[in-house]
Design an enzyme around this catalytic site. Structure first.
Site, PDB file in Angstrom:
ATOM      1  N   HIS A  90      42.311  16.675   0.529  1.00 28.02           N
ATOM      2  CA  HIS A  90      42.658  16.716  -1.028  1.00 28.02           C
ATOM      3  C   HIS A  90      43.771  16.680  -1.987  1.00 28.02           C
ATOM      4  CE1 HIS A  90      45.642  19.737  -1.551  1.00 28.02           C
ATOM      5  NE2 HIS A  90      45.198  20.807  -0.063  1.00 28.02           N
ATOM      6  N   CYS A 112      47.554  20.382   4.714  1.00 28.41           N
ATOM      7  CA  CYS A 112      46.565  19.628   4.407  1.00 28.41           C
ATOM      8  C   CYS A 112      47.453  18.697   4.379  1.00 28.41           C
ATOM      9  CB  CYS A 112      46.030  20.185   3.362  1.00 28.41           C
ATOM     10  SG  CYS A 112      45.165  21.577   3.907  1.00 28.41           S
TER      11      CYS A 112
END
Length: 389
Positions: free
Chosen positions: A221, A238
Site C-alpha cells: 500500500h 505490510c
C-alpha cells in the site's frame, strides 16, 4: 504542480547525492532544494538539504561527504548541539538508514539477465512478477518476455517494524514466501493512512497455514499525505511504497501477479538460468504423473500423490471426491499455462503450481493452484484450490 512519476523523486535525490560525491555542493544544494520544493513530504531529501545548508552556513565542520557512497553523518558540534528527544533521534537514524539503502541499492543493481531463483518456471501467460528484497528495501518488477524475465522496475519499500518472518497476528513482521495479488483497493475506499490504495496479498497461504502462521491483511500500500516514503522498517507487516510507485503498480500489474518476498533474494546469474531450469524439469514429471492418474482414474496412484494430511476446507468434500466431479468422463486431460514457483524455509521445501487442466469433456478449462511439499525424495500434494470458483 504535476506529481513526479514513479521513481523520479528517488532518481533526483540520488543525482544530488552523487554531486556531493563530486564535491559539487552548490549543484547538490540547488538540486535538492528543487526536489524538496516539488516533493515537500520527502523527509530523506529534507535531511540531505538540511545537512548541506548546515555546511554552507558553517554549522557543520566537515563537509557532508559520502561515506561508502552515502550521505551524511549527523554529529553536531558541542557549541551548536541541540538536545534531541529519543523519538527524533530514532527518526534521524531511520532516515539515514533509508538514504544508505537507497544509495547502496542503486550501486548494486542485479546483473542484467539474472532472476530470483524462485521465479524460474513462469508460463508466458504470467505477464509480470515482483520480488521484494527486504535487506535492500527494494521491490523489483519483472516483465515476462516469452518466458524470460526482464527487470522493468525497481522501487524503494518499507517493511515491518520488527523485520521479516511473520508467524502470528500482530507481531509487526512481514511474511516471507510466494504470494499472489488478490485485489486492488483504491485509496478513496481506505483511510488516508494507506495513501493511493492497496494491493492485497494472499497471506497466509496454505504453506503458512500448514506451518501454523497466522495473521491477515498483508498488503502492498501507499503512504499517508505527510510522508513520501516510510522508514525502512516502519509498517505493521505490510509492504509500503511511495504513492507514485504504488499508483504505477496498480495501473501496470494484473491480479494474481506473483510476489516473492524474502529477507534477501537469491539471484541466479544469466549463465546459470538454463542449467537450473533444466534441473527443475524433473518436477514436471510429478505433475505429469498427477495428470495421468486423473486421466486413468488411478485411485492407487492418486493416493500416493496426495498427502495424508491434505488440507481440506471445513465442510468441503475430499480432494478426490471434489476433482472426481470435475474429471468425470475426462480421459484426455492436458495441462497448460503451467507456472512453478519454488520455495524453501526452515519448515521444508515446496513448489507452488498454477495450471489449467483441459479436456474435451470440460465446458471450460479448470484453473488450479497446488502446493506440493517434498517428503524425503517424493513430492506430496498437500493443498489444491480451484481458482475462480
Amino acid at each position: 504542480m504535476k506529481p513526479l512519476a514513479a521513481g523520479k523523486a528517488e532518481e533526483r535525490l540520488l543525482q544530488a547525492i552523487e554531486m556531493v560525491g563530486q564535491q559539487n555542493l552548490d549543484g547538490a544544494l540547488k538540486a535538492v532544494a528543487a526536489l524538496t520544493s516539488e516533493v515537500p513530504n520527502f523527509r530523506a531529501a529534507h535531511l540531505v538539504y538540511a545537512d548541506l545548508l548546515r555546511f554552507k552556513t558553517g554549522r557543520m565542520v566537515s563537509a557532508p561527504a559520502p561515506v561508502g557512497g552515502m550521505l551524511v553523518k549527523h554529529a553536531p558540534q558541542p557549541a551548536t548541539s541541540v538536545l534531541l528527544s529519543p523519538e527524533v533521534q530514532d527518526q534521524l537514524q531511520g532516515l539515514q538508514d533509508e538514504l544508505r539503502r537507497r544509495v547502496q541499492a542503486a550501486a548494486s543493481l542485479p546483473v542484467e539477465g539474472s532472476i530470483p531463483a524462485e521465479l524460474l518456471m513462469l508460463d508466458a501467460s504470467v505477464r509480470q512478477a515482483m520480488a521484494i528484497d527486504a535487506s535492500k528495501s527494494r521491490l523489483y518488477l519483472f516483465t515476462n518476455e516469452g518466458g524470460s524475465l526482464r527487470m522493468t522496475g525497481n522501487f524503494y519499500v518499507s517493511v515491518g517494524k520488527l523485520g521479516m518472518g511473520k508467524t502470528e497476528a500482530g507481531d509487526q513482521r512481514t511474511p516471507q514466501g510466494v504470494y499472489f495479488i488478490g485485489r486492488q483497493i483504491p485509496g478513496a475506499k481506505l483511510p488516508e493512512f494507506y495513501g493511493k490504495g492497496a494491493l492485497t496479498m494472499n497471506y497466509p497461504n496454505d504453506w503458512d497455514r500448514l506451518a501454523g502462521r497466522s495473521g491477515s491483511g498483508i498488503w502492498l500500500h501507499g503512504t499517508p499525505p505527510d510522508q513520501y516514503a516510510r522508514l525502512p522498517e516502519a509498517s505493521d507487516g505490510c509492504v509500503v511504497l511511495s504513492n507514485p510507485d504504488l499508483t504505477f503498480l496498480m495501473r501496470s500489474i494484473d491480479l494474481q501477479t506473483p510476489v516473492l518476498v524474502r529477507e534477501q533474494l537469491q539471484w541466479l546469474a544469466p549463465q546459470d538460468v538454463a542449467g537450473r531450469r533444466k534441473a527443475e524439469q524433473s518436477f514436471l514429471k510429478v505433475l505429469d504423473d498427477w495428470r495421468m492418474a486423473w486421466s486413468r482414474k488411478d485411485q492407487r496412484k492418486l493416493a500416493d500423490l496426495y498427502a495424508a494430511d491434505f488440507m481440506k476446507p471445513e465442510g468441503s468434500t475430499s480432494p478426490v471426491e471434489r476433482l472426481n466431479a470435475y474429471f468425470i468422463g475426462a480421459a484426455d486431460i492436458a495441462l497448460k499455462d503451467l507456472s512453478v514457483y519454488s520455495w524453501a524455509d526452515a519448515k521444508g521445501e515446496l513448489r507452488v503450481v498454477n495450471l489449467k487442466a483441459s479436456s474435451k469433456a470440460f465446458a471450460k478449462d479448470l484453473s488450479l493452484r497446488q502446493y506440493w511439499r517434498k517428503s524425503g525424495t517424493h513430492w506430496k500434494l498437500f493443498s489444491e484450490d480451484v481458482m475462480g470458483s
